[in-house]
Enzyme design. Structure first.
Site, PDB file in Angstrom:
ATOM      1  N   THR A  15      57.034  41.429  54.683  1.00  0.00           N
ATOM      2  CA  THR A  15      57.750  42.110  55.775  1.00  0.00           C
ATOM      3  C   THR A  15      57.734  41.298  57.076  1.00  0.00           C
ATOM      4  O   THR A  15      58.823  41.228  57.790  1.00  0.00           O
ATOM      5  CB  THR A  15      57.246  43.528  55.821  1.00  0.00           C
ATOM      6  OG1 THR A  15      57.389  44.543  54.604  1.00  0.00           O
ATOM      7  CG2 THR A  15      57.795  44.359  57.069  1.00  0.00           C
ATOM      8  N   SER A  61      56.431  40.473  48.308  1.00  0.00           N
ATOM      9  CA  SER A  61      55.001  40.205  47.279  1.00  0.00           C
ATOM     10  C   SER A  61      55.165  41.042  45.994  1.00  0.00           C
ATOM     11  O   SER A  61      54.491  40.883  45.115  1.00  0.00           O
ATOM     12  CB  SER A  61      53.902  40.597  48.320  1.00  0.00           C
ATOM     13  OG  SER A  61      53.713  41.916  48.247  1.00  0.00           O
ATOM     14  N   THR A  92      52.465  43.047  52.046  1.00  0.00           N
ATOM     15  CA  THR A  92      51.492  43.810  51.871  1.00  0.00           C
ATOM     16  C   THR A  92      51.154  44.571  50.421  1.00  0.00           C
ATOM     17  O   THR A  92      50.155  44.826  49.914  1.00  0.00           O
ATOM     18  CB  THR A  92      51.341  44.987  53.112  1.00  0.00           C
ATOM     19  OG1 THR A  92      52.604  45.652  52.806  1.00  0.00           O
ATOM     20  CG2 THR A  92      51.209  44.580  54.373  1.00  0.00           C
ATOM     21  N   ASP A  93      52.406  44.601  49.816  1.00  0.00           N
ATOM     22  CA  ASP A  93      52.395  45.161  48.684  1.00  0.00           C
ATOM     23  C   ASP A  93      51.573  44.730  47.521  1.00  0.00           C
ATOM     24  O   ASP A  93      50.699  45.561  46.900  1.00  0.00           O
ATOM     25  CB  ASP A  93      53.814  45.271  47.930  1.00  0.00           C
ATOM     26  CG  ASP A  93      55.075  46.359  48.701  1.00  0.00           C
ATOM     27  OD1 ASP A  93      54.233  47.173  49.552  1.00  0.00           O
ATOM     28  OD2 ASP A  93      55.949  46.155  48.631  1.00  0.00           O
ATOM     29  N   THR A 165      42.233  47.013  49.145  1.00  0.00           N
ATOM     30  CA  THR A 165      43.242  47.869  48.490  1.00  0.00           C
ATOM     31  C   THR A 165      44.108  48.354  49.327  1.00  0.00           C
ATOM     32  O   THR A 165      43.604  48.949  50.517  1.00  0.00           O
ATOM     33  CB  THR A 165      42.637  48.799  47.684  1.00  0.00           C
ATOM     34  OG1 THR A 165      43.487  49.263  46.624  1.00  0.00           O
ATOM     35  CG2 THR A 165      41.938  50.029  48.399  1.00  0.00           C
ATOM     36  N   GLN A 280      38.335  55.645  38.869  1.00  0.00           N
ATOM     37  CA  GLN A 280      39.693  55.724  39.771  1.00  0.00           C
ATOM     38  C   GLN A 280      39.345  56.265  41.102  1.00  0.00           C
ATOM     39  O   GLN A 280      40.119  56.064  42.026  1.00  0.00           O
ATOM     40  CB  GLN A 280      40.262  57.201  39.038  1.00  0.00           C
ATOM     41  CG  GLN A 280      40.737  56.681  37.438  1.00  0.00           C
ATOM     42  CD  GLN A 280      41.315  57.643  36.871  1.00  0.00           C
ATOM     43  OE1 GLN A 280      41.780  58.665  37.348  1.00  0.00           O
ATOM     44  NE2 GLN A 280      41.665  57.736  35.274  1.00  0.00           N
TER      45      GLN A 280
HETATM   46  N1  ASN Z   1      57.763  44.773  50.213  1.00  0.00           N
HETATM   47  C1  ASN Z   1      56.822  44.039  51.311  1.00  0.00           C
HETATM   48  C2  ASN Z   1      55.996  42.850  50.818  1.00  0.00           C
HETATM   49  O1  ASN Z   1      54.870  43.165  50.203  1.00  0.00           O
HETATM   50  C3  ASN Z   1      56.150  45.065  52.040  1.00  0.00           C
HETATM   51  C4  ASN Z   1      55.323  44.442  53.388  1.00  0.00           C
HETATM   52  O2  ASN Z   1      55.014  43.344  53.442  1.00  0.00           O
HETATM   53  N2  ASN Z   1      54.981  45.273  54.343  1.00  0.00           N
HETATM   54  O3  ASN Z   1      56.394  41.889  50.493  1.00  0.00           O
END
Ligand code: ASN
Length: 344
Positions: A15, A61, A92-93, A165, A280
Site C-alpha cells: 500500500t 503482498s 502489510t497483508d 502478526t 488459536q
Molecule cells: N493489500 C496491501 C498489501 O498487503 C495492504 C497494505 O499494504 N496495507 O500489499
C-alpha cells in the site's frame, strides 16, 4: 556525530507506494521513490544514506509466495557485504509471513533487516508511510552497528520479525507481537528505546551468509473447529502434504474423543507429515502435557510449536522441510529457537 549508516531499501510493493487506479490501489514502478524524494523528513543528514532497489514485479503482498520470500532473502544475501543494514518495504497483508520467513532464510545474519510498510498509501493525507519509514530509518541509523536479525517496525514499535502478526486492517497499529514484548519503542525523545535483553545476537551469526537453500515444499495451515469431520481432516492432510500447522484450541487441545479424527491425524503423522501445534488464541504457549485432549495429540505424533505464531510456524516448516530430508531432524528443529521465534 555518529557514523552515517549505509542502508539498502528493498521495495517489494504494498500500500505504501500504491497509486489509485480505476481497478483499485496498485503499486507502480518508481512512484514511491518520487513521493519519497519530495518528503523533507525522509531526506537529510539525520538519516542514513540509502539506496532503493525495486523487486519486479511490485506486488500487493496478497500475491506473495514462498519464492518471493526467497527473492527478498537472496537480495539481502547478494548485497550483504556492501551495506550496514537493510530495510524491506512490504505490504502489510502478508508482511508477518515474509519477515518470519526471512528470519529463517537469513538465520546467521549479523546485520539488521527491518520490514515496514503502511496502512494508508503515501499519496494520501494522514498516511502512516512517512512515519513508518522515518522510524525504521532512524532505528537503523542508531542501532545498525549493534543489532542483528530480522525485525518489523510499525507505528513506532520495533518488533521481532518472527513474533509478529497482523491484528488490524483499520488502525495505524497494524501489528502486534503477542508473546514477546516489542524490542523497541519510538517515543517523543530523540533517542529510540531498545530493550537489549530481547535482541540478543544469534550465536551462529556470520559475516558471510551461507547460500540460501530453498526447495519447494508442500506445507499448510489448518484451524481446528467444532464440527470438523474425519473426511475434512483426511482431505487437508492428504499427500503430497509434507507439513501442517495445526491451530489447536487453548494449550494445544483437539477432539481426542473423536477416534476417527484422531486416526486421520495419526495416519498423516505416520506417513511422515510434520504436524506442528500452535494455539488459536494469540497469547499463550502450547503444552501438550496439560490436558488429556492435548496428550492425545502428542501421542499420535503432533509436535509442540510452543508460543510460535502461525506465520512463524508455517514459514519455519517451509524452511526446515526444504533444508533437511530427515523428518526427525525437522521435528526436533521445530521445537528449538533458531532465530528467537519461540520461548519454551
Ligand atoms: N493489500 C496491501 C498489501 O498487503 C495492504 C497494505 O499494504 N496495507 O500489499
Amino acid at each position: 556525530m555518529p557514523k552515517r549508516a549505509n542502508i539498502l531499501m528493498i521495495y517489494t510493493g504494498g500500500t505504501i507506494g500504491m497509486k489509485k487506479t480505476p481497478k483499485g490501489y496498485m503499486p507502480e514502478s518508481g512512484y514511491l521513490q518520487s513521493l519519497m524524494a519530495n518528503q523533507r523528513e525522509l531526506n537529510g543528514e539525520h538519516l542514513p544514506k540509502y539506496t532503493v532497489i525495486e523487486l519486479k514485479p511490485l506486488l500487493d503482498s496478497s500475491n506473495m509466495a514462498p519464492s518471493d520470500w526467497v527473492k527478498i532473502a537472496q537480495t539481502v544475501h547478494d548485497n550483504y557485504a556492501d551495506y550496514d543494514g537493510f530495510l524491506v518495504i512490504h505490504g502489510t497483508d502478508t508482511m508477518a509471513y515474509s519477515s518470519s520467513a526471512a528470519s529463517f532464510l537469513l538465520e546467521q545474519l549479523d546485520k539488521p533487516v527491518i520490514f515496514t510498510g503502511s496502512q494508508i498509501p503515501m499519496q494520501e493525507f494522514r498516511n502512516d508511510g512517512v512515519e513508518n519509514l522515518l522510524a525504521t530509518l532512524l532505528y537503523l541509523q542508531q542501532y545498525c552497528f549493534y543489532l542483528s536479525g530480522v525485525f518489523l517496525c510499525f507505528a513506532g514499535k520495533l518488533m521481532r520479525g518472527n513474533r509478529v502478526t497482523k491484528v488490524s486492517a483499520k488502525t495505524y497499529e497494524g501489528f502486534a507481537s503477542p508473546n514477546l514484548s516489542p524490542v523497541g519503542e519510538a517515543g517523543i525523545g530523540c533517542d529510540l528505546g531498545l530493550e537489549w535483553s530481547l535482541v540478543s545476537r544469534v550465536e551462529n551469526h556470520s559475516d558471510e551468509l551461507p547460500d540460501i537453500i530453498a526447495r519447494p515444499v508442500q506445507v499448510g495451515v489448518f484451524k481446528l473447529y467444532p464440527g470438523m469431520t474425519p473426511a475434512f481432516v483426511r482431505a487437508v492432510l492428504a499427500a503430497p502434504m509434507q507439513g501442517m500447522v495445526l491451530e489447536c484450541y487453548g494449550a494445544g487441545n483437539g477432539p481426542d474423543g473423536n477416534a476417527e479424527i484422531m486416526a486421520e491425524i495419526k495416519a498423516a503423522a505416520d506417513r511422515g507429515v510434520v504436524l506442528v501445534a500452535v494455539t488459536q488464541p494469540q497469547i499463550g504457549n502450547i503444552n501438550l502435557d496439560l490436558y488429556a485432549a492435548g496428550v492425545a495429540l502428542r501421542d499420535v505424533g503432533v509436535v509442540s510449536g510452543f508460543d510460535m505464531t502461525t506465520e512463524a510456524a508455517l514459514t519455519k516448516l517451509y524452511y526446515l522441510l526444504s533444508k533437511y530430508d530427515d523428518i526427525e531432524t525437522v521435528k526436533h528443529q521445530i521445537t528449538v529457537s533458531l532465530a528467537g521465534e519461540l520461548t519454551r
